[in-house]
Scaffold this motif. Sequence first.
Motif, PDB file in Angstrom:
ATOM      1  N   HIS B 318       0.853  -1.180   0.000  1.00 46.79           N
ATOM      2  CA  HIS B 318       0.000   0.000   0.000  1.00 46.79           C
ATOM      3  C   HIS B 318       0.885   1.225   0.000  1.00 46.79           C
ATOM      4  N   GLY B 319       0.715   2.090  -1.011  1.00 48.10           N
ATOM      5  CA  GLY B 319       1.618   3.224  -1.133  1.00 48.10           C
ATOM      6  C   GLY B 319       0.912   4.564  -1.231  1.00 48.10           C
ATOM      7  N   ILE B 320       1.528   5.570  -0.620  1.00 47.23           N
ATOM      8  CA  ILE B 320       1.092   6.967  -0.792  1.00 47.23           C
ATOM      9  C   ILE B 320       2.318   7.760  -1.224  1.00 47.23           C
ATOM     10  N   GLY B 321       2.197   8.486  -2.318  1.00 49.22           N
ATOM     11  CA  GLY B 321       3.318   9.295  -2.794  1.00 49.22           C
ATOM     12  C   GLY B 321       3.346  10.614  -2.048  1.00 49.22           C
ATOM     13  N   VAL B 322       4.171  10.696  -1.012  1.00 48.11           N
ATOM     14  CA  VAL B 322       4.124  11.868  -0.129  1.00 48.11           C
ATOM     15  C   VAL B 322       4.673  13.108  -0.836  1.00 48.11           C
ATOM     16  N   SER B 323       5.816  13.000  -1.499  1.00 47.67           N
ATOM     17  CA  SER B 323       6.362  14.191  -2.178  1.00 47.67           C
ATOM     18  C   SER B 323       5.486  14.567  -3.374  1.00 47.67           C
ATOM     19  N   ARG B 324       4.971  13.569  -4.084  1.00 43.95           N
ATOM     20  CA  ARG B 324       4.085  13.838  -5.212  1.00 43.95           C
ATOM     21  C   ARG B 324       2.800  14.544  -4.761  1.00 43.95           C
ATOM     22  N   LEU B 325       2.327  14.218  -3.549  1.00 48.36           N
ATOM     23  CA  LEU B 325       1.106  14.855  -3.038  1.00 48.36           C
ATOM     24  C   LEU B 325       1.255  16.370  -2.928  1.00 48.36           C
ATOM     25  N   VAL B 326       2.461  16.836  -2.632  1.00 47.66           N
ATOM     26  CA  VAL B 326       2.656  18.287  -2.542  1.00 47.66           C
ATOM     27  C   VAL B 326       2.298  18.910  -3.893  1.00 47.66           C
ATOM     28  N   GLY B 327       2.772  18.290  -4.978  1.00 46.23           N
ATOM     29  CA  GLY B 327       2.424  18.773  -6.305  1.00 46.23           C
ATOM     30  C   GLY B 327       0.939  18.633  -6.604  1.00 46.23           C
ATOM     31  N   ALA B 328       0.367  17.485  -6.257  1.00 48.73           N
ATOM     32  CA  ALA B 328      -1.051  17.244  -6.536  1.00 48.73           C
ATOM     33  C   ALA B 328      -1.925  18.252  -5.793  1.00 48.73           C
TER      34      ALA B 328
END
Lengths: 446, 446
Positions: B318-328
């Motif tokens: 199970h993954g959450i893209g933490v750095s990508r979320l800042v962009g999203a």
Amino acid sequence: MRLSRYFLPVLKETPAEAQIASHRLMLRAGMIRQASAGIYSWLPLGFKVLRRLEDIVHEEQIRAGHIPMLMPTLQSADLWRESGRYDDYGQEMLRITDRHNRDMLYGPTNEELITDIFRSTVNSYKELPKTLYHIQWKFRDEIRPRFGVMRGREFYMKDGYSFDIDEASAIHAYNRHMVSYLRTYERMGLQAIPMKADTGPIGGDYSHEFLVLADTGESEVFYDRSVTDLSLGDRSVDFDNVAECQAIVDEFTAPYARTDETHDEALFEAEVPADRRKSARGIEVGQIFYFGTKYSEALGAEVVMPDGSRKPVEMGSHGIGVSRLVGALIEANHDENGIIWPEGVTPFRVGIVNLRQGDTDTDAACDKLYADLTAAGLDPLYDDREERAGAKFATMDLIGLPWRITVGPRGLKEGKVELTSRRTGESELLTPADALARCADIYAGL
Amino acid sequence: MRLSRYFLPVLKETPAEAQIASHRLMLRAGMIRQASAGIYSWLPLGFKVLRRLEDIVHEEQIRAGHIPMLMPTLQSADLWRESGRYDDYGQEMLRITDRHNRDMLYGPTNEELITDIFRSTVNSYKELPKTLYHIQWKFRDEIRPRFGVMRGREFYMKDGYSFDIDEASAIHAYNRHMVSYLRTYERMGLQAIPMKADTGPIGGDYSHEFLVLADTGESEVFYDRSVTDLSLGDRSVDFDNVAECQAIVDEFTAPYARTDETHDEALFEAEVPADRRKSARGIEVGQIFYFGTKYSEALGAEVVMPDGSRKPVEMGSHGIGVSRLVGALIEANHDENGIIWPEGVTPFRVGIVNLRQGDTDTDAACDKLYADLTAAGLDPLYDDREERAGAKFATMDLIGLPWRITVGPRGLKEGKVELTSRRTGESELLTPADALARCADIYAGL
């Protein structure tokens, strides 16, 4: 946390590869597991301590006015060629080639990268002083990694960089770091003595290492034993006050204290009366440097002065080995049964041992204590396994929570539980409410 | 924080290399700076958001009963050869050779390493279920990194791994993750829609991606618009309750919602009335997988069952893209003047703009407001620079703090300051005490 739901793979056997206490105990207590040579996975208990140390470092750096950020683990080789350090680092630097055949490296430190950020964003003397820091994984390809996290290859470090307009301001930054580091170590329950140091590959004129006394230390240290009486205690420090920071630095650096690298026997004998002269082993847990314009000149990090001229900035760098500190803390705090965490860094604040798991009254008393301690912020670890009392005590001693509350049918008949100090082994019979109040007192302000 | 002491290198020019809003705005707002292709330094403002997201992910994972730990960035190639994935990953895997010529790699994910930890420490079915996770830097050597942190090479990701004894328990773990992810995104102010997904190189039978609707999304998505009316809101969830978690999953996955990879036009038309059929672009911000025994069989991760037999464990990741979320988050929350942070993730909660820096009364009012907001935990950013009002407003709009308090001599004559919403642009004249109380209300519970 209920132990039955946690992941705490303790080992009964002492691992053969571990030569020092902290390495042995971290493996046995289920804190770490080797992934490959000098590279560790931090299991839940180990990660909890690592994160606690990281939080303390952040809090104390922010208190001193330093600004957190985060640089990446991988860097381009170009900047290191510009500073001239690409070759200096030799085989300890992990060199990497990406799919486009570009030379990269896993950063062992960040002087080049932060100076590059500075030179491309800061232009005027008005923007100084600034101290930026980060806590990030580093890599040093040690030829023979050993001693667990004390000399690993992938390690977690706080490194900070100060930018000042002149030497006086840079020395204040240096002093501010020394004071904030002393506070940091004290909060962790460690005495770390600042010792005059060589500057090594970082370069510069002025440096102190911070050493924790421990028999397994890698350095021989020589000091005036009066230095171990010093502590910051509850002093509140104004980090903007130049004189106040200087006075603390003077106080802590006045007594003779040096590692074998800088030790001067004649000076030692001249300055320190024979009965105060001590030698011992020490573990390095931090180092601060003032190196002037070494990197700012090499990389062209200049600011425009009031008269329009350009001046290279005065720089320093400052490091705390966060993952190494976990090992150093254990070297300084253990006995033959296991770890003894200082209250400031313990992974759980209170352990609960249920002597008769499955007994309705004992379980109910433990459940209530667990709920009450949790509500009071005392983050308990409740050993609710179906295990003999002896095994539960051995696990608690091994993982080293400073306070244990033992709950059994005999005590409960009198309305009492037993509160035991891991450090002294002393126990007291108390009502559950009094045991909770005692723990709340012990942890007040931590 | 006083802006004069912070490090916020905003850019006036729009950087030519940035093609999408989040990349442009993160560079302009001084949140990130490129270190090399697809690798970024997180400047103080960016790091503060990243850390905030990390904290929310930790809190929600721990609430769901999942256990934090930390695996290293570098892994030995041996385990990946054992699972058979060393070759599958091709050139996106960054392969490294250390000084002893051992094959290493910068981990793009951690199924192998966690399974190795599991197989060497867990023996009995009694120790299940367990879900372990970490948040760590990963590397994927994209041939053409772009869109800033949305498709970088070094990226920060939460990845978790569940170990269960049978399919029913594994599906509960899957459901628990879906619910905890929905909570996580909602706390960040994002609507992320779970969509049936392909499993790709992770493998397995059952997977959902979480997509945030945004024009710049990399995926085309097709959904029943009733799905966007769903929210968890204030529901308190018992993550141990199998039926309760299943019911939430059923609720959120009942409406048709798929990416182009799994879209079935015939089914879409059969299931969804024409007026509710929507297609749009979406950004993937997380994915969950149930893959059964793929890795546990390959790597021999078995437990002893009550009857003494050995059984490979059922796994999921199970993954959450933490750095990508800042962009999203920025893609979903910006306008032509800059970022508009949701309250749950804003780097500072309130901005203070002093319209007449240097004026004794205005400075005093700002200082008091700054002290009071700080004491109330409202973490203000005070623009105390000697700058024109227009420049201060532009900076505040660019960095996107949701609430701004403007202090000037004219208002102060009436005892008033101006509280402005970044999102609506609406302002209100209030006494400083009322402005503080309003902000405290807005942030209560966040």
